[in-house]
Design an enzyme around this catalytic site. Sequence first.
Site, PDB file in Angstrom:
ATOM      1  N   HIS A 205       3.792  21.075  -4.277  1.00  0.00           N
ATOM      2  CA  HIS A 205       5.114  21.695  -4.399  1.00  0.00           C
ATOM      3  C   HIS A 205       6.188  20.770  -4.937  1.00  0.00           C
ATOM      4  O   HIS A 205       7.294  21.200  -5.223  1.00  0.00           O
ATOM      5  CB  HIS A 205       5.570  22.262  -3.052  1.00  0.00           C
TER       6      HIS A 205
HETATM    7  C1  UD1 Z   1      12.128  21.182   0.007  1.00  0.00           C
HETATM    8  C2  UD1 Z   1      12.478  19.703   0.154  1.00  0.00           C
HETATM    9  C3  UD1 Z   1      11.193  18.888   0.172  1.00  0.00           C
HETATM   10  C4  UD1 Z   1      10.238  19.400   1.238  1.00  0.00           C
HETATM   11  C5  UD1 Z   1       9.973  20.874   0.981  1.00  0.00           C
HETATM   12  C6  UD1 Z   1       9.025  21.461   1.993  1.00  0.00           C
HETATM   13  C7  UD1 Z   1      14.616  19.022  -0.900  1.00  0.00           C
HETATM   14  C8  UD1 Z   1      15.228  18.274  -2.003  1.00  0.00           C
HETATM   15  N1  UD1 Z   1      13.285  19.205  -0.963  1.00  0.00           N
HETATM   16  O1  UD1 Z   1      11.512  21.352  -1.273  1.00  0.00           O
HETATM   17  O2  UD1 Z   1      11.500  17.546   0.463  1.00  0.00           O
HETATM   18  O3  UD1 Z   1       9.007  18.681   1.148  1.00  0.00           O
HETATM   19  O4  UD1 Z   1      11.237  21.562   1.047  1.00  0.00           O
HETATM   20  O5  UD1 Z   1       8.614  22.743   1.569  1.00  0.00           O
HETATM   21  O6  UD1 Z   1      15.315  19.420   0.018  1.00  0.00           O
HETATM   22  N2  UD1 Z   1      11.915  29.091  -2.565  1.00  0.00           N
HETATM   23  C9  UD1 Z   1      11.594  30.376  -2.186  1.00  0.00           C
HETATM   24  N3  UD1 Z   1      11.692  30.705  -0.872  1.00  0.00           N
HETATM   25  C10 UD1 Z   1      12.106  29.823   0.069  1.00  0.00           C
HETATM   26  C11 UD1 Z   1      12.447  28.520  -0.324  1.00  0.00           C
HETATM   27  C12 UD1 Z   1      12.339  28.168  -1.643  1.00  0.00           C
HETATM   28  O7  UD1 Z   1      11.229  31.222  -2.996  1.00  0.00           O
HETATM   29  O8  UD1 Z   1      12.150  30.180   1.267  1.00  0.00           O
HETATM   30  C13 UD1 Z   1      11.785  28.727  -3.980  1.00  0.00           C
HETATM   31  C14 UD1 Z   1      13.029  28.914  -4.759  1.00  0.00           C
HETATM   32  O9  UD1 Z   1      12.665  29.303  -6.047  1.00  0.00           O
HETATM   33  C15 UD1 Z   1      13.626  27.531  -4.803  1.00  0.00           C
HETATM   34  C16 UD1 Z   1      12.391  26.659  -4.846  1.00  0.00           C
HETATM   35  O10 UD1 Z   1      11.433  27.364  -4.068  1.00  0.00           O
HETATM   36  O11 UD1 Z   1      14.457  27.333  -5.895  1.00  0.00           O
HETATM   37  C17 UD1 Z   1      12.591  25.287  -4.283  1.00  0.00           C
HETATM   38  O12 UD1 Z   1      13.051  25.367  -2.924  1.00  0.00           O
HETATM   39  P1  UD1 Z   1      13.928  24.171  -2.301  1.00  0.00           P
HETATM   40  O13 UD1 Z   1      14.227  24.451  -0.879  1.00  0.00           O
HETATM   41  O14 UD1 Z   1      15.069  23.873  -3.167  1.00  0.00           O
HETATM   42  O15 UD1 Z   1      12.964  22.941  -2.379  1.00  0.00           O
HETATM   43  P2  UD1 Z   1      11.441  22.775  -1.966  1.00  0.00           P
HETATM   44  O16 UD1 Z   1      10.677  22.645  -3.211  1.00  0.00           O
HETATM   45  O17 UD1 Z   1      10.990  23.784  -0.975  1.00  0.00           O
END
Ligand code: UD1
Length: 358
Positions: A205
């Site tokens: 991820h």
């Molecule tokens: C975040 C953390 C990472 C952690 C990970 C665990 C930061 C910078 N990164 O990364 O350190 O290892 O969480 O999973 O804080 N999305 C969804 N549904 C959700 C959440 C996210 O669809 O419930 C999608 C969205 O398109 C979003 C993307 O995932 O833009 C990234 O989500 P985000 O929370 O920004 O970062 P993670 O990649 O989950």
Amino acid sequence: MKILSVVGARPQFVKLSPIADAAGRAGVEHVIVHTGQHYDPMLSDVFFTELGIPAPDVHLGVGSGSHGVQTGAMLSVLDAIIDEHRPDWVLVYGDTNSTLAAAVSAVKLHVPVAHLEAGLRSFNRMMPEEHNRVLTDHAADLLLAPTLVAAGHLADEGLSARTVVVGDVMTDVLYRVRDEVATRRSVLLDELGLEPGGYAVATIHRAENTDDPVRLRSIIEGLAAAELPVVLLAHPRLRARADVAGIDLDSGNLISHAPLAYHDLIAAVMASRGVVTDSGGLQKEAFLLRVPCTTIRTETEWVETVELGWNELVEDAADVPRLLARPRPAATDATPYGDGHAAERVISELSERAGPAR
Ligand code: UD1
């Protein structure tokens, strides 16, 4: 004593579970704030339910966005919440945007901040988590380090006076859940018709692996070329990036699957031949369960897993099939991640230092 925990992303809910337990046992008042960084039920609600975490007292509902937008949205509402509760400690977890936002808000309100999982470093300044760790450690008043290596990094940055080694709270929850699922068959085995020891579990991820379509394609091809079935537990970020790039997550020996709840994940890893991941937490969980791990990254914060022979770092995903077939590493009884009682130590360190506001 009153603690206000701020969490928002999946690994933080896992870490919150033993802290909430230990706080409850010690009769400590504990306010839980969920930023809403993760909002999909399988990344959020399921952890509260199955790990027995009390429902959040406050939910900010910030959702997704660029780093600045997401962190800023949290900051703009956290001031009022921290000010309303005026806890003895704001407790922040790990290295996400939720961690940084809460640390900045609290320190500017002169409310003491403790950072759980302090001192981890990848020394890779391209990683958003690395910025969050360094900035949070330097803002916080108390640095709760999980390992001696982490405490060493904090000392190198002049922060040893604020550091205490408490162990790793993920060990606490992992040991508990391992014992709970020991006699339970993994749901994946039945659902996908797999044999114990006959498959691998994969998660990918991180931005550096998902956001460049060429890189992502090479990783998926590496996983698909394995000699045994590889179950890819696809984070929404991975699925979204793969869809845009037209990459098939079900090719060759690769089988994609929705993320698993914590108990199911641990049961699936325990029954697997190996793990392939870029997650920090899963590298450690694999080690604690003594399942060989292959990490698709150029470095790791959890260096002990590599030094003890249970984790191999790999940059070129074409090496994954070979690494999944490697012999089992030498047995070890080393316990670099503590004894499973870190959360009690956290609560007692916070209690000892709680007092009138600075
Ligand atoms: C975040 C953390 C990472 C952690 C990970 C665990 C930061 C910078 N990164 O990364 O350190 O290892 O969480 O999973 O804080 N999305 C969804 N549904 C959700 C959440 C996210 O669809 O419930 C999608 C969205 O398109 C979003 C993307 O995932 O833009 C990234 O989500 P985000 O929370 O920004 O970062 P993670 O990649 O989950």
